[in-house]
Write an enzyme that holds these catalytic residues in place. Structure first.
Site, PDB file in Angstrom:
ATOM      1  CG  HIS A 226      85.571  -9.855  21.121  1.00 19.53           C
ATOM      2  ND1 HIS A 226      86.376 -10.554  21.991  1.00 19.53           N
ATOM      3  CD2 HIS A 226      84.431  -9.590  21.793  1.00 19.53           C
ATOM      4  CE1 HIS A 226      85.737 -10.708  23.150  1.00 19.53           C
ATOM      5  NE2 HIS A 226      84.559 -10.126  23.053  1.00 19.53           N
TER       6      HIS A 226
ATOM      7  CG  ASP B  31      85.570 -13.960  16.445  1.00 19.55           C
ATOM      8  OD1 ASP B  31      84.642 -14.724  16.764  1.00 19.55           O
ATOM      9  OD2 ASP B  31      85.942 -13.003  17.153  1.00 19.55           O
TER      10      ASP B  31
ATOM     11  CD  GLN C  69      78.146 -11.644  18.739  1.00 19.64           C
ATOM     12  OE1 GLN C  69      76.940 -11.905  18.686  1.00 19.64           O
ATOM     13  NE2 GLN C  69      78.786 -11.532  19.892  1.00 19.64           N
TER      14      GLN C  69
ATOM     15  CE  LYS D  57      79.694 -15.032  22.449  1.00 19.61           C
ATOM     16  NZ  LYS D  57      79.906 -13.661  22.895  1.00 19.61           N
TER      17      LYS D  57
ATOM     18  CB  CYS E   1      85.279  -7.308  24.836  1.00 26.90           C
ATOM     19  SG  CYS E   1      84.700  -7.765  26.450  1.00 26.90           S
TER      20      CYS E   1
HETATM   21  C1  LIG Z   1      83.193 -11.251  18.200  1.00 29.10           C
HETATM   22  C2  LIG Z   1      83.509 -12.072  19.421  1.00 29.10           C
HETATM   23  N1  LIG Z   1      84.636 -12.803  19.459  1.00 29.10           N
HETATM   24  C3  LIG Z   1      84.944 -13.577  20.515  1.00 29.10           C
HETATM   25  C4  LIG Z   1      84.128 -13.643  21.630  1.00 29.10           C
HETATM   26  C5  LIG Z   1      84.524 -14.500  22.780  1.00 29.10           C
HETATM   27  O1  LIG Z   1      83.720 -15.649  22.886  1.00 29.10           O
HETATM   28  P1  LIG Z   1      83.741 -16.588  24.179  1.00 29.10           P
HETATM   29  O2  LIG Z   1      83.008 -15.848  25.237  1.00 29.10           O
HETATM   30  O3  LIG Z   1      83.017 -17.834  23.753  1.00 29.10           O
HETATM   31  O4  LIG Z   1      85.141 -16.880  24.538  1.00 29.10           O
HETATM   32  C6  LIG Z   1      82.939 -12.882  21.632  1.00 29.10           C
HETATM   33  C7  LIG Z   1      81.986 -12.851  22.760  1.00 29.10           C
HETATM   34  O5  LIG Z   1      82.199 -12.838  23.904  1.00 29.10           O
HETATM   35  C8  LIG Z   1      82.631 -12.084  20.505  1.00 29.10           C
HETATM   36  O6  LIG Z   1      81.512 -11.348  20.460  1.00 29.10           O
END
Ligand SMILES: Cc1ncc(COP(=O)(O)O)c(C=O)c1O
Length: 383
Positions: free
Chosen positions: A99, A176, A179, A202, A340
């Site tokens: 991401h 990370d 998900q 989430k 993203c």
């Molecule tokens: C794989 C992944 N990493 C990072 C993020 C960022 O998370 P956050 O919105 O809590 O900053 C997301 C989702 O938005 C994501 O799906």
């Protein structure tokens, strides 16, 4: 018809009743800043934050709650981990499925001359053979930064095996878990994960603006923010003590009250049970979507190899058109576009168009997915 929310990979909705109640109760009945006052209500706010930290530590398999740093989300946690750890001369291994939270942060560090980055390509369904990661290690590899499950295809990446490889090569691991936290079993201590970034909003079912970073023993980061901690105010630098070192400024206590309630819900129901529920939903979704004419699914299309996220396209229509039709005519909320994660789309071959993404949560049912498949069948018939 009642609206159907299938965008849980962005943020989960609805939340358990207890989450709404916990936020409301804190706002009305407490409303103080944690760690800043000696009066009993401020102490109660601090205890509430500590309780959330303890619940998170229990859920993630962390030995000490103070190792769980509270942030505004996974993005801030990832920035703290990468910016706090990497120094000029360091090499980082990552995957092509990341991401932008990881990808852009690493690109910025690379542009600043701090880190040299190798992005190991995943297979077209997102899966990452660990041998490919092993080949990418160099003597100066300081870190492997890996998404545990792709937010585009849901594909699970081999975090456990990569953690072993990293250890053998003297590198640290940042996971990370955006998900996976709350919907897939995680045990940082047993797996040997050094850094784990997670959102609170989430799979942990808390409000937006919550999340955190687990920092393992032996990992010392430069802070991302400097400011007040409510303690050791005479110190001109940030204190060494955890979690204060990384938590400058007033905490989002209402959000953390809600997050505590969300994590309690997850712990009471059990991550294994939630995982089974989502596997059942994905198996059902794969079955009913396979019958929609002209629908192509990306990713492993195997419930054992993915979390509750499915990306697809409908022949003859752009993903935005499909998402618009689903919303307008059926009240179904899905996401369309690049999600993203441009490199992940390059990997699966959809960088030109993007995909439609449907993502389930604890409160979705098989009926929601039957309704999605029916709606898509009707939309496909109009092309
Ligand atoms: C794989 C992944 N990493 C990072 C993020 C960022 O998370 P956050 O919105 O809590 O900053 C997301 C989702 O938005 C994501 O799906």
């Amino acid at each position: 018809v009642a609206p159907v929310y299938l965008d849980n990979a962005a943020t989960s909705f609805p939340k358990p009743e207890e989450v709404y109640r916990a936020v409301d109760r804190f706002m009305r009945e407490n409303g103080t800043s944690a760690g800043r006052g000696q009066y009993s209500r401020a102490v109660a706010a601090e205890e509430l934050v500590l309780e959330t930290r303890k619940l998170l530590a229990e859920l993630l398999g962390a030995d000490e709650p103070s190792r769980v740093i509270l942030t505004s989300g996974a993005t801030e946690a990832i920035n703290l981990a990468l910016r706090g750890l990497l120094r000029p001369g360091d090499h980082v291994v990552t995957s092509s499925m990341e991401h932008n939270a990881v990808w852009r942060c690493l690109k910025a560090l690379q542009a600043e001359g701090v880190a040299d980055v190798t992005a190991v390509p995943s297979l077209p369904d997102g899966r990452l053979p660990p041998e490919r990661v092993e080949q990418a290690f160099r003597p100066n590899t300081r870190l492997v930064a890996l998404v545990q499950a792709s937010n585009v295809t849901g594909t699970l990446l081999p975090v456990d095996r990569v953690a072993e490889l990293a250890r053998a090569h003297g590198a640290l691991v940042l996971v990370d878990a955006a998900q996976t936290a709350g919907v897939f079993p995680i045990h940082v201590t047993r797996t040997g994960i050094d850094l784990l970034a997670f959102p609170g909003h989430k799979g942990l079912l808390g409000p937006p603006g919550t999340g955190g970073l687990y920092i393992g023993p032996g990992v010392r980061l430069r802070p991302l923010k400097w400011g007040g901690t409510g303690r050791e105010s005479l110190l001109e630098d940030m204190p060494e003590t955890l979690p204060d070192r990384y938590e400058a400024g007033t905490l989002n206590v209402p959000g953390l009250a809600g997050l505590g309630a969300g994590v309690r819900y997850v712990l009471e129901r059990g991550v294994d049970d939630i995982r089974e529920h989502e596997k059942t939903l994905i198996a059902h979704a794969l079955e009913v979507l396979a019958r929609v004419p002209g629908l192509r699914i990306y990713g492993p299309a195997d419930p054992n190899e993915q979390v509750g996220v499915i990306s697809f396209n409908l022949a003859g229509l752009g993903p935005e058109q499909v998402a618009y039709a689903l919303d307008e005519a059926y009240g179904i909320m899905v996401r369309a576009g690049l999600h993203c994660a441009p490199s992940a789309h390059r990997t699966i071959g959809t960088v030109e168009t993007g995909t439609v993404r449907a993502s389930v949560g604890v409160f979705n049912t098989e009926q929601d997915l039957d309704y999605l498949a029916r709606a898509l069948t009707e939309i496909a018939a109009l092309v």
